[in-house]
Design a protein around this motif. Structure first.
Motif, PDB file in Angstrom:
ATOM      1  N   LEU A 132      19.504  33.661  42.829  1.00  0.00           N
ATOM      2  CA  LEU A 132      21.171  33.228  42.481  1.00  0.00           C
ATOM      3  C   LEU A 132      20.591  32.319  44.419  1.00  0.00           C
ATOM      4  O   LEU A 132      20.558  31.358  45.018  1.00  0.00           O
ATOM      5  CB  LEU A 132      22.100  33.390  42.206  1.00  0.00           C
ATOM      6  CG  LEU A 132      22.504  33.750  40.714  1.00  0.00           C
ATOM      7  CD1 LEU A 132      23.561  33.732  40.096  1.00  0.00           C
ATOM      8  CD2 LEU A 132      22.218  31.487  39.565  1.00  0.00           C
ATOM      9  N   ALA A 133      20.890  34.014  44.461  1.00  0.00           N
ATOM     10  CA  ALA A 133      20.607  34.059  46.925  1.00  0.00           C
ATOM     11  C   ALA A 133      19.316  32.743  47.078  1.00  0.00           C
ATOM     12  O   ALA A 133      20.341  32.462  47.696  1.00  0.00           O
ATOM     13  CB  ALA A 133      20.848  35.407  46.942  1.00  0.00           C
ATOM     14  N   GLY A 191      37.050  25.560  48.663  1.00  0.00           N
ATOM     15  CA  GLY A 191      38.622  26.898  48.639  1.00  0.00           C
ATOM     16  C   GLY A 191      38.720  27.152  47.166  1.00  0.00           C
ATOM     17  O   GLY A 191      39.051  28.139  47.107  1.00  0.00           O
ATOM     18  N   LEU A 192      38.554  25.521  46.680  1.00  0.00           N
ATOM     19  CA  LEU A 192      39.457  25.397  45.107  1.00  0.00           C
ATOM     20  C   LEU A 192      38.358  26.772  44.390  1.00  0.00           C
ATOM     21  O   LEU A 192      38.732  27.505  43.535  1.00  0.00           O
ATOM     22  CB  LEU A 192      39.327  24.352  44.855  1.00  0.00           C
ATOM     23  CG  LEU A 192      40.292  23.442  44.805  1.00  0.00           C
ATOM     24  CD1 LEU A 192      40.280  22.261  44.814  1.00  0.00           C
ATOM     25  CD2 LEU A 192      41.705  24.212  45.300  1.00  0.00           C
ATOM     26  N   GLY A 193      37.104  26.819  44.400  1.00  0.00           N
ATOM     27  CA  GLY A 193      36.007  27.537  43.102  1.00  0.00           C
ATOM     28  C   GLY A 193      36.405  28.637  43.789  1.00  0.00           C
ATOM     29  O   GLY A 193      36.518  29.002  43.347  1.00  0.00           O
ATOM     30  N   VAL A 194      35.958  28.838  45.177  1.00  0.00           N
ATOM     31  CA  VAL A 194      36.380  30.330  45.016  1.00  0.00           C
ATOM     32  C   VAL A 194      37.743  31.008  44.904  1.00  0.00           C
ATOM     33  O   VAL A 194      37.766  31.901  44.509  1.00  0.00           O
ATOM     34  CB  VAL A 194      36.619  30.662  46.827  1.00  0.00           C
ATOM     35  CG1 VAL A 194      36.785  32.209  47.764  1.00  0.00           C
ATOM     36  CG2 VAL A 194      35.021  30.082  47.545  1.00  0.00           C
ATOM     37  N   LEU A 195      38.124  29.545  44.639  1.00  0.00           N
ATOM     38  CA  LEU A 195      40.343  31.047  44.784  1.00  0.00           C
ATOM     39  C   LEU A 195      40.096  30.867  43.124  1.00  0.00           C
ATOM     40  O   LEU A 195      40.787  31.944  42.864  1.00  0.00           O
ATOM     41  CB  LEU A 195      41.318  29.889  45.106  1.00  0.00           C
ATOM     42  CG  LEU A 195      43.249  29.872  44.644  1.00  0.00           C
ATOM     43  CD1 LEU A 195      42.937  31.167  45.151  1.00  0.00           C
ATOM     44  CD2 LEU A 195      43.512  28.757  44.622  1.00  0.00           C
ATOM     45  N   ALA A 228      28.706  36.534  42.821  1.00  0.00           N
ATOM     46  CA  ALA A 228      27.462  35.505  41.760  1.00  0.00           C
ATOM     47  C   ALA A 228      28.502  34.346  42.255  1.00  0.00           C
ATOM     48  O   ALA A 228      27.757  32.829  41.905  1.00  0.00           O
ATOM     49  CB  ALA A 228      27.819  36.122  40.728  1.00  0.00           C
ATOM     50  N   GLY A 229      29.547  34.458  41.303  1.00  0.00           N
ATOM     51  CA  GLY A 229      30.431  32.601  42.051  1.00  0.00           C
ATOM     52  C   GLY A 229      30.419  32.244  42.702  1.00  0.00           C
ATOM     53  O   GLY A 229      30.104  31.027  42.867  1.00  0.00           O
ATOM     54  N   LEU A 230      30.399  32.979  44.357  1.00  0.00           N
ATOM     55  CA  LEU A 230      29.854  31.998  45.133  1.00  0.00           C
ATOM     56  C   LEU A 230      28.925  31.586  46.185  1.00  0.00           C
ATOM     57  O   LEU A 230      28.495  29.971  45.740  1.00  0.00           O
ATOM     58  CB  LEU A 230      30.183  32.690  46.755  1.00  0.00           C
ATOM     59  CG  LEU A 230      31.666  34.289  46.487  1.00  0.00           C
ATOM     60  CD1 LEU A 230      31.642  34.552  47.926  1.00  0.00           C
ATOM     61  CD2 LEU A 230      32.678  33.001  47.144  1.00  0.00           C
ATOM     62  N   LEU A 231      28.103  32.249  45.121  1.00  0.00           N
ATOM     63  CA  LEU A 231      26.187  31.569  44.814  1.00  0.00           C
ATOM     64  C   LEU A 231      26.375  30.205  43.453  1.00  0.00           C
ATOM     65  O   LEU A 231      25.841  29.296  44.000  1.00  0.00           O
ATOM     66  CB  LEU A 231      25.635  33.053  44.673  1.00  0.00           C
ATOM     67  CG  LEU A 231      25.365  33.807  45.971  1.00  0.00           C
ATOM     68  CD1 LEU A 231      24.550  34.835  44.993  1.00  0.00           C
ATOM     69  CD2 LEU A 231      24.653  33.466  46.851  1.00  0.00           C
ATOM     70  N   VAL A 232      27.168  30.641  42.641  1.00  0.00           N
ATOM     71  CA  VAL A 232      26.876  29.921  41.613  1.00  0.00           C
ATOM     72  C   VAL A 232      28.154  28.362  42.434  1.00  0.00           C
ATOM     73  O   VAL A 232      27.223  27.384  42.050  1.00  0.00           O
ATOM     74  CB  VAL A 232      27.759  30.206  40.476  1.00  0.00           C
ATOM     75  CG1 VAL A 232      27.773  28.782  38.958  1.00  0.00           C
ATOM     76  CG2 VAL A 232      26.563  31.257  39.433  1.00  0.00           C
ATOM     77  N   LEU A 233      28.575  28.179  42.961  1.00  0.00           N
ATOM     78  CA  LEU A 233      29.728  27.239  43.384  1.00  0.00           C
ATOM     79  C   LEU A 233      28.663  26.616  44.767  1.00  0.00           C
ATOM     80  O   LEU A 233      29.053  25.132  44.822  1.00  0.00           O
ATOM     81  CB  LEU A 233      30.505  27.636  44.611  1.00  0.00           C
ATOM     82  CG  LEU A 233      31.664  28.061  43.601  1.00  0.00           C
ATOM     83  CD1 LEU A 233      33.205  28.626  44.021  1.00  0.00           C
ATOM     84  CD2 LEU A 233      32.572  27.340  42.331  1.00  0.00           C
ATOM     85  N   LEU A 252      33.433  44.552  40.388  1.00  0.00           N
ATOM     86  CA  LEU A 252      34.123  42.703  41.068  1.00  0.00           C
ATOM     87  C   LEU A 252      33.063  42.477  41.831  1.00  0.00           C
ATOM     88  O   LEU A 252      32.991  41.234  42.216  1.00  0.00           O
ATOM     89  CB  LEU A 252      35.545  43.753  41.560  1.00  0.00           C
ATOM     90  CG  LEU A 252      36.808  43.781  40.234  1.00  0.00           C
ATOM     91  CD1 LEU A 252      38.023  43.492  40.704  1.00  0.00           C
ATOM     92  CD2 LEU A 252      36.176  43.040  38.944  1.00  0.00           C
ATOM     93  N   ALA A 253      32.876  42.985  42.936  1.00  0.00           N
ATOM     94  CA  ALA A 253      31.906  42.459  44.271  1.00  0.00           C
ATOM     95  C   ALA A 253      30.887  41.667  43.803  1.00  0.00           C
ATOM     96  O   ALA A 253      31.155  40.715  44.499  1.00  0.00           O
ATOM     97  CB  ALA A 253      32.130  43.344  45.250  1.00  0.00           C
TER      98      ALA A 253
END
Length: 254
Positions: free
Chosen positions: A140-141, A213-217, A16-21, A10-11
């Motif tokens: 992505l990074a 913040g919404l994206g991370v959630l 990956a989601g944070l980098l995309v956002l 999961l980590a």
């Protein structure tokens, strides 16, 4: 339940989601400002067509040949759509739709005789974010790091970066690398939903921090629920992004 194993899976997905956002929310804000909402779907589908073409030729999905073909296809589509913005402004949305349909059906034609074609198409649309590893996150990074280095250290470059001719090229590069991990649907949702959710009637530019913040959630909830209930992760994240955006809009009205 083996929590260490769960965390090891999961980590990387959440990172990956944070980098995309990190790249998609600013680009999504620009997409909303320009009123070209479906350009991301078109370019993502073109990049996906490049991946399918490379796979049809027998190259590895994550090999450098596949990356070159996918990026070349996306840049070609970006040049075409950039040209359309200057020459065919009133017909641009129609052209974007046509390009999307051609890229989507082109992928179907290439996969027609592939016994695993349905699986490959599903992976392209919904992504494989739950199975991403740390090595997959390096491109992505790097992209996110370069993007925000420009934003923070060279803000005077932004007008040139988002100028008419260069915006589509930057967009194509970012989309090409993200679509192979999160899929076409999640690329669109990451670009549009958080930025749209925080855009008020008096705002031409959505605020980046609430959108992030919404994206991370949305990503965190979608990944957790999909792992808990054994649901498709990309689809779950799309729904939780939408729910987070809806909840935000309802909250600011009360």
């Amino acid at each position: 339940m083996d929590w260490a194993l769960q965390l090891s899976i999961l980590a990387p997905a959440l990172v990956a989601g944070l980098l995309v956002l990190a790249t998609h929310i600013p680009l999504g804000r620009e997409v909303l400002r320009r009123g070209i909402i479906f350009i991301d779907l078109a370019i993502a589908q073109i990049a996906g067509l490049g991946v399918i073409a490379a796979h049809t030729l027998g190259w590895e999905v994550h090999g450098w040949e596949t990356q070159v073909i996918a990026l070349s296809a996306a840049l070609g589509g970006a040049v075409l759509l950039g040209w359309a913005e200057t020459r065919l402004q009133h017909q641009q949305e129609a052209l974007i739709g046509i390009v999307f349909v051609l890229a989507a059906t082109g992928g179907l034609l290439l996969l027609a005789n592939n016994p695993h074609g349905g699986e490959h198409l599903r992976e392209l649309l919904t992504g494989q974010i739950l199975w991403v590893n740390w090595a997959d996150l390096v491109p992505l990074a790097v992209l996110a790091g370069v993007f925000w280095l420009v934003v923070w250290q060279f803000p005077h470059w932004l007008p040139r970066l988002f100028a008419r001719r260069t915006f589509y090229l930057v967009f194509a590069v970012v989309i090409t690398f993200s679509v192979q991990i999160v899929g076409v649907y999640l690329v669109f949702a990451s670009l549009v939903i958080p930025a749209l959710a925080v855009m008020g009637k008096a705002q031409e530019q959505p605020a980046l921090l609430p959108a992030f913040g919404l994206g991370v959630l949305g990503y965190a909830a979608g990944i957790a629920v999909s792992a808990w209930l054994d649901l498709p992760t990309g689809a779950s994240i799309v729904w939780f992004l939408a729910l987070a955006g809806l909840g935000y809009r309802l909250a600011i009205k009360t």
